[in-house]
Design a protein around this motif. Structure first.
Motif, PDB file in Angstrom:
ATOM      1  N   LYS A 124      16.747  36.468  75.462  1.00 19.06           N
ATOM      2  CA  LYS A 124      17.198  35.098  75.692  1.00 19.06           C
ATOM      3  C   LYS A 124      17.858  34.493  74.455  1.00 19.06           C
ATOM      4  N   GLU A 125      17.298  34.735  73.274  1.00 21.25           N
ATOM      5  CA  GLU A 125      17.795  34.082  72.061  1.00 21.25           C
ATOM      6  C   GLU A 125      19.224  34.496  71.711  1.00 21.25           C
ATOM      7  N   PRO A 126      19.562  35.807  71.651  1.00 20.05           N
ATOM      8  CA  PRO A 126      20.962  36.153  71.358  1.00 20.05           C
ATOM      9  C   PRO A 126      21.918  35.701  72.454  1.00 20.05           C
ATOM     10  N   ARG A 127      21.430  35.643  73.703  1.00 18.27           N
ATOM     11  CA  ARG A 127      22.290  35.143  74.784  1.00 18.27           C
ATOM     12  C   ARG A 127      22.585  33.657  74.583  1.00 18.27           C
ATOM     13  N   ARG A 128      21.602  32.901  74.118  1.00 13.34           N
ATOM     14  CA  ARG A 128      21.816  31.480  73.830  1.00 13.34           C
ATOM     15  C   ARG A 128      22.818  31.303  72.687  1.00 13.34           C
ATOM     16  N   ILE A 129      22.686  32.135  71.652  1.00 13.58           N
ATOM     17  CA  ILE A 129      23.618  32.054  70.520  1.00 13.58           C
ATOM     18  C   ILE A 129      25.032  32.390  70.971  1.00 13.58           C
ATOM     19  N   LEU A 130      25.163  33.431  71.796  1.00 16.64           N
ATOM     20  CA  LEU A 130      26.488  33.836  72.277  1.00 16.64           C
ATOM     21  C   LEU A 130      27.115  32.737  73.128  1.00 16.64           C
ATOM     22  N   PHE A 131      26.303  32.036  73.897  1.00 23.77           N
ATOM     23  CA  PHE A 131      26.817  30.925  74.707  1.00 23.77           C
ATOM     24  C   PHE A 131      27.414  29.844  73.809  1.00 23.77           C
ATOM     25  N   MET A 132      26.720  29.488  72.732  1.00 21.52           N
ATOM     26  CA  MET A 132      27.227  28.465  71.822  1.00 21.52           C
ATOM     27  C   MET A 132      28.483  28.945  71.097  1.00 21.52           C
ATOM     28  N   VAL A 133      28.539  30.246  70.789  1.00 27.65           N
ATOM     29  CA  VAL A 133      29.739  30.810  70.159  1.00 27.65           C
ATOM     30  C   VAL A 133      30.943  30.656  71.080  1.00 27.65           C
ATOM     31  N   VAL A 134      30.745  30.943  72.369  1.00 26.23           N
ATOM     32  CA  VAL A 134      31.844  30.847  73.333  1.00 26.23           C
ATOM     33  C   VAL A 134      32.279  29.393  73.516  1.00 26.23           C
ATOM     34  N   MET A 135      31.326  28.469  73.561  1.00 26.78           N
ATOM     35  CA  MET A 135      31.680  27.059  73.701  1.00 26.78           C
ATOM     36  C   MET A 135      32.543  26.599  72.529  1.00 26.78           C
ATOM     37  N   SER A 136      32.248  27.115  71.344  1.00 32.12           N
ATOM     38  CA  SER A 136      33.070  26.796  70.176  1.00 32.12           C
ATOM     39  C   SER A 136      34.405  27.531  70.225  1.00 32.12           C
ATOM     40  N   ALA A 137      34.379  28.802  70.687  1.00 28.36           N
ATOM     41  CA  ALA A 137      35.606  29.605  70.723  1.00 28.36           C
ATOM     42  C   ALA A 137      36.613  29.063  71.727  1.00 28.36           C
ATOM     43  N   ILE A 138      36.145  28.436  72.803  1.00 29.97           N
ATOM     44  CA  ILE A 138      37.062  27.864  73.792  1.00 29.97           C
ATOM     45  C   ILE A 138      37.946  26.804  73.142  1.00 29.97           C
ATOM     46  N   ASN A 139      37.436  26.144  72.115  1.00 23.21           N
ATOM     47  CA  ASN A 139      38.201  25.100  71.433  1.00 23.21           C
ATOM     48  C   ASN A 139      39.053  25.629  70.285  1.00 23.21           C
ATOM     49  N   CYS A 140      38.591  26.701  69.613  1.00 24.97           N
ATOM     50  CA  CYS A 140      39.276  27.111  68.382  1.00 24.97           C
ATOM     51  C   CYS A 140      39.828  28.533  68.415  1.00 24.97           C
TER      52      CYS A 140
END
Length: 458
Positions: free
Chosen positions: A329-345
C-alpha cells in the motif's frame, strides 16, 4: 546438494518449527521454542546438530510476516548464516494461505501453519528470495515513524476544522487547498470570532501574508460571524491543537532530514531526474523496493505495488479490468502522489492523462494508467542506470506499435481457424465475427489494400 526446509510459525513470545525434506517427509518433527535468548540458542544447537549429521545439506528457512513479531527470529536466522549452511526468507502470508487452501487443509493450528510454511518453499521456490542482512530495515522504521507523525497531523487538522467551523467559520474560506501557516498563526492568537473581532490591525499585520486590506476584511467578517461557540474552553482547545500541529511539523521535518542524510545513494538521485519525483518520494520508493534486481520484469514490480490490472474473461462472460490493489500500500500511495505531480509538470504523463480522459475514461482510471506508465519508466531508469529521457520512451512506443501490428492472429487459434459450424453461443458467435473482421481489416492495411468503396462522379 540436498535441501531441508524449515518452517517457522511465529506467535507472540514463541514459535513453532518443523523441518522437512524435499519429499515433504519430516526430518525433525514439530517443536516449540520461546522467543528468548535461551530459545534462540536451542534453535541454533538443533540446526547445527542436524547439519552435522547431514554435511552435504542446506537448510532453507522461512518465516511469515506477522506485523513485527517475526523480526527477532528472522534476525536470529540471518545471524546463523555466518556459521551454518542456511538461507532465510520472509514470506507473504497470503501466498502461504492460498497454497495451504489448494492442498485442501481444513484445520489451522500452529503445527499445521509451520508445516504449510515449509511446504510453500518446496511448491513455489521460484517466488522466494532468500536474503542476506536487510540494511534498509532501520530506515524503513524511520519512514514508518514519519508516516505515523503525518497521520497524526492529518487527524489534528481534521479536528481543528470541526472546531473552527463553530468558533470562527469565516476563516475556513482560506483553507480550501490546505491550511496555510498564516491561518494557523492567526487562529493561535485569535481562536474565536469574538477575539478576532476585537483585534487591532497593527497586531494582525505582523503575521506574515496578512496585509492591511486582508486584516480589515478578517475583522469585519468576524464582527458579523455566525459562530456558535465563543467560550474560552473552545478557544483554548483550538490553540492547543495548533500547538501540537506546529510541533508535529517540526518533528516531521527533522525526521525527513535524518532520512535524507542516511539515504544518499545513486538510485535516489536517478529517480529525482523524473519530473514529479522529489526527495520524499524517491526515498520512500527505494526503501520499499530496496533494489530493482529483486524484480526480473516490470510485471513483477507492478504486482508488488498492486497496480496490475485484474479482470475475468472466461467463456462468454467478462468483467471490466480494474486495479488489483493487492500489493504494497505505501509505495502505491507514493506513486499516486508522484503521478498527481507529474500530470502538472511532466509533458509525457500529462499528454497520456489528457488522451485517456478524452477517450472517455474516468479520471481515476486515467490516473491508474499513468501510474502504470510511470512505474515502467522508473523501472527502466533503475534497470539501465540512466536518467529520465522522454525520447527513449517514444522509441519504445514506436517499437511496440510495430510489434503489435505484426501480431494479426490469436496464438490460441494457431492450430485451427474459427469453425462456423461449431455449436457456440450467440454471444461467442458475435465475438468471433468481430475478431475475424478486425484481423481482416488489419491485414489489408498492412498490405496497403484500400477496402473503402470507390468514389463515383455524377
Amino acid at each position: 546438494m540436498e535441501q531441508f526446509y524449515l518452517g517457522a510459525d511465529v506467535s507472540k513470545g514463541y514459535s513453532d518449527f518443523i523441518l522437512i525434506d524435499q519429499h515433504k517427509q519430516p526430518v525433525e518433527t514439530n517443536f516449540q521454542l520461546d522467543d528468548t535468548a535461551e530459545g534462540h540458542v536451542k534453535l541454533y544447537d538443533q540446526l547445527a546438530h542436524i547439519l552435522a549429521e547431514h554435511p552435504k545439506t542446506e537448510i532453507l528457512a522461512a518465516v511469515e510476516s506477522t506485523g513485527g513479531y517475526e523480526n527477532n527470529w528472522y534476525n536470529a536466522l540471518l545471524k546463523f548464516q555466518g556459521s551454518l549452511n542456511i538461507k532465510t526468507a520472509r514470506l507473504n502470508p497470503e501466498g502461504v494461505y492460498c497454497n495451504s487452501k489448494a492442498a485442501l487443509k481444513r484445520t489451522i493450528t500452529d503445527k499445521v501453519s509451520a508445516r504449510s510454511i515449509a511446504e510453500y518453499q518446496i511448491a513455489h521456490a521460484e517466488k522466494i528470495i532468500y536474503q542476506q542482512e536487510d540494511y534498509w530495515a532501520p530506515l524503513r522504521k524511520q519512514w514508518s515513524f514519519v508516516t505515523l507523525l503525518t497521520k497524526q497531523k492529518t487527524q489534528l487538522l481534521n479536528q481543528l476544522e470541526i472546531l473552527v467551523y463553530t468558533a470562527n467559520p469565516e476563516v475556513l474560506q482560506y483553507c480550501r487547498d490546505g491550511t496555510p501557516q498564516w491561518v494557523l498563526k492567526l487562529l493561535k492568537q485569535y481562536p474565536t470570532a469574538d477575539s478576532l473581532s476585537r483585534a487591532r490591525i497593527s497586531t494582525i499585520v505582523k503575521i506574515p501574508f496578512i496585509t492591511k486590506e486582508r486584516g480589515r476584511k478578517l475583522i469585519a467578517e468576524a464582527k458579523k460571524s455566525v459562530a456558535s461557540a465563543q467560550d474560552n474552553f473552545t478557544g483554548q482547545l483550538i490553540s492547543s491543537i495548533i500547538g501540537h500541529i506546529v510541533q508535529l511539523e517540526k518533528s516531521i521535518k527533522a525526521q525527513l532530514k535524518i532520512l535524507a542524510d542516511n539515504c544518499s545513494i545513486p538510485e535516489i538521485e536517478l529517480l529525482k531526474t523524473y519530473p514529479g519525483v522529489g526527495d520524499y518520494s524517491a526515498i520512500g520508493l527505494m526503501l520499499e523496493l530496496q533494489t530493482v534486481a529483486r524484480f526480473p520484469k516490470v510485471k513483477n514490480l507492478s504486482s508488488f505495488l498492486g497496480i496490475h490490472p485484474v479482470f475475468k474473461a472466461s467463456g462468454d462472460g467478462s468483467t471490466v479490468a480494474r486495479m488489483s490493489k493487492k500489493g504494497r500500500k505505501e509505495p502505491r500511495r507514493i506513486l499516486f502522489m508522484v503521478v498527481m505531480s507529474a500530470i502538472n509538470c511532466n509533458p509525457l504523463i500529462r499528454d497520456l492523462y489528457q488522451k485517456q480522459v478524452a477517450s472517455g475514461k474516468e479520471k481515476m482510471a486515467a490516473i491508474g494508467i499513468c501510474m502504470h506508465k510511470t512505474l515502467r519508466v522508473l523501472y527502466g531508469m533503475l534497470k539501465n542506470n540512466t536518467a529520465f529521457d522522454p525520447d527513449i520512451d517514444r522509441v519504445n512506443q514506436s517499437r511496440s506499435r510495430t510489434k503489435t501490428a505484426t501480431m494479426l492472429k490469436d496464438k490460441n487459434r494457431r492450430y485451427q481457424e474459427f469453425d462456423s459450424n461449431a455449436p457456440v453461443s450467440r454471444r461467442q458467435k458475435i465475438k468471433r465475427k468481430e475478431q475475424k473482421t478486425s484481423h481482416s481489416a488489419t491485414s489489408d492495411a498492412q498490405c496497403g489494400i484500400n477496402t473503402s468503396a470507390p468514389e463515383t462522379s455524377l
